[in-house]
Enzyme design. Structure first.
Site, mmCIF file in Angstrom:
data_model
loop_
_atom_site.group_PDB
_atom_site.id
_atom_site.type_symbol
_atom_site.label_atom_id
_atom_site.label_comp_id
_atom_site.label_asym_id
_atom_site.label_seq_id
_atom_site.Cartn_x
_atom_site.Cartn_y
_atom_site.Cartn_z
ATOM 1 N N GLY A 36 -2.700 4.125 -10.077
ATOM 2 C CA GLY A 36 -2.878 2.691 -9.847
ATOM 3 C C GLY A 36 -4.322 2.269 -10.088
ATOM 4 O O GLY A 36 -4.597 1.256 -10.734
ATOM 5 N N HIS A 37 -5.254 3.091 -9.579
ATOM 6 C CA HIS A 37 -6.673 2.803 -9.812
ATOM 7 C C HIS A 37 -7.009 2.971 -11.294
ATOM 8 O O HIS A 37 -7.742 2.164 -11.879
ATOM 9 C CB HIS A 37 -7.562 3.768 -9.020
ATOM 10 C CG HIS A 37 -7.397 3.694 -7.530
ATOM 11 N ND1 HIS A 37 -6.825 4.701 -6.781
ATOM 12 C CD2 HIS A 37 -7.743 2.732 -6.636
ATOM 13 C CE1 HIS A 37 -6.840 4.374 -5.508
ATOM 14 N NE2 HIS A 37 -7.386 3.185 -5.379
ATOM 15 N N GLN A 61 -14.028 -2.927 7.016
ATOM 16 C CA GLN A 61 -12.688 -3.484 6.796
ATOM 17 C C GLN A 61 -11.603 -2.710 7.543
ATOM 18 O O GLN A 61 -10.429 -3.021 7.437
ATOM 19 C CB GLN A 61 -12.367 -3.585 5.313
ATOM 20 C CG GLN A 61 -12.093 -2.268 4.611
ATOM 21 C CD GLN A 61 -11.964 -2.463 3.116
ATOM 22 O OE1 GLN A 61 -12.936 -2.768 2.438
ATOM 23 N NE2 GLN A 61 -10.756 -2.308 2.592
ATOM 24 N N GLY A 149 -5.907 -4.969 -7.975
ATOM 25 C CA GLY A 149 -4.481 -4.673 -8.098
ATOM 26 C C GLY A 149 -3.628 -5.671 -7.327
ATOM 27 O O GLY A 149 -3.982 -6.072 -6.219
ATOM 28 N N ASP A 152 -2.420 -5.268 -3.505
ATOM 29 C CA ASP A 152 -3.043 -5.933 -2.359
ATOM 30 C C ASP A 152 -3.110 -7.429 -2.668
ATOM 31 O O ASP A 152 -4.190 -7.981 -2.906
ATOM 32 C CB ASP A 152 -4.434 -5.345 -2.130
ATOM 33 C CG ASP A 152 -4.363 -3.864 -1.812
ATOM 34 O OD1 ASP A 152 -4.149 -3.526 -0.643
ATOM 35 O OD2 ASP A 152 -4.462 -3.046 -2.747
ATOM 36 N N GLN A 155 -5.373 -9.695 -0.668
ATOM 37 C CA GLN A 155 -6.781 -9.411 -0.974
ATOM 38 C C GLN A 155 -7.213 -10.159 -2.239
ATOM 39 O O GLN A 155 -8.321 -10.701 -2.304
ATOM 40 C CB GLN A 155 -6.940 -7.904 -1.163
ATOM 41 C CG GLN A 155 -8.300 -7.464 -1.606
ATOM 42 C CD GLN A 155 -8.438 -5.956 -1.495
ATOM 43 O OE1 GLN A 155 -8.614 -5.421 -0.413
ATOM 44 N NE2 GLN A 155 -8.344 -5.257 -2.609
#
Ligand code: AMP
Length: 291
Positions: A36-37, A61, A149, A152, A155
């Site tokens: 994913g990263h 966080q 992404g 999230d 975010q």
């Protein structure tokens, strides 16, 4: 790939490249990297950006100290993966490089109502911490584009709002969620799942897809939400929330009607691991990335 540990070195690298024509694509992460990263690195390369990746497990966080302590840290493996993916720079700071002692860099505003719903309701202070670290990293790296992404989703909305508030010219690029073959969204936290919890976790994506189908067919949110929560529970998961929201305001939607941008978001515990995921139910052309 250049590996930098100090904020001052990132700034030196930045000023040294002042006259190059290459654009920078910045990818902030907390490490324990997965496909994913790496897809964000590929997205940056595909747009012709030089990928700069940061790995920083940001204490501000985390609202749960044990989640912070247990967060997986695999920097050597991460660096290998980033070399393979074609990243140019890895910024690997420790806490005082990001939060200089004696200096309060907390963003002075909040993101109401984007940060009080869903994740914000269950993780108070989380988005202030995220916005603070992203703002600090953007100031150091000074990128042209920021890659985040969809995994999230909330975010992305909060950071889009941060960019507006600080009048940033950085372009936000939202990249699709990368999933395992059985649909589970890839996450660094998946490493901590027991085999039984890993087997239960794909129910999250199945339920989100069921919600999408039902909402698109005109069902009311209330009825399908309670059905979905039951399904998650019978799969052995402990859902925290399942919300169908407007993709811009993140406020709940009762019915789809003509809404141009609707998203189903959920958080659920699989054993000791808290997982989040979302699917976009509808996003009409012309709706801006990040809400
Ligand atoms: P994290 O390391 O979890 O803070 O994530 C760093 C970045 O990678 C964030 O922009 C995430 O949304 C993104 N990301 C994490 N998991 C995935 C995934 N499965 N697919 C796409 N992007 C992801």
């Amino acid at each position: 790939m250049l590996i930098l540990h100090q904020a001052a070195h990132v700034q030196q690298w930045q000023s040294a490249r002042r006259f190059t024509r290459h654009t920078i694509g910045f990818i902030p992460t907390m490490g324990a990297l997965h496909e994913g990263h790496l897809a964000l690195v590929t997205a940056a390369l595909n747009r012709g950006d030089q990928p700069v990746v940061s790995i920083f497990v940001n204490p501000t966080q985390f609202n749960d100290a044990s989640d912070l302590a247990k967060y997986p840290r695999t920097p050597a493996n991460d660096a290998q993966l980033l070399i393979g993916a074609g990243a140019d720079v890895l910024f690997l700071p420790d806490v005082p490089e990001i939060y200089p002692p004696g200096k309060d860099i907390t963003v002075p505003f909040d993101f109401h109502p984007l940060d009080t719903v869903m994740e914000g309701r269950f993780r108070p202070g989380h988005f202030k911490g995220v916005a603070t670290v992203v703002k600090r990293l953007l100031e150091l790296v000074n990128p042209h584009r920021l890659y985040l992404g969809q995994k999230d989703f909330q975010q992305v909305s909060v950071i889009a709002e941060l960019l507006r508030r600080i009048h940033s010219r950085v372009e936000l690029v939202r990249c699709p969620t990368v999933r395992a073959a059985d649909g589970l969204a890839l996450s660094s936290r998946n490493q901590r799942l027991t085999p039984a919890d890993r087997a239960a976790a794909p129910a999250i994506y199945q339920v989100l897809n069921d919600v999408k189908t039902a909402f698109l067919s005109g069902e009311n949110a209330d009825a399908l939400q309670s059905r979905a929560l039951e399904k998650l529970q019978s799969a052995g998961l402990r859902p925290e929330y399942l919300e169908i929201v407007d993709g811009r305001t993140l406020q709940p939607l009762a019915k789809l009607n003509g809404h141009p941008f609707a998203v189903a978001c959920l958080a659920a515990w699989a054993g000791e691991v808290r997982l989040i995921d979302n699917v976009i139910i509808r996003e009409s052309e012309g709706v801006k990335v990040g809400g």
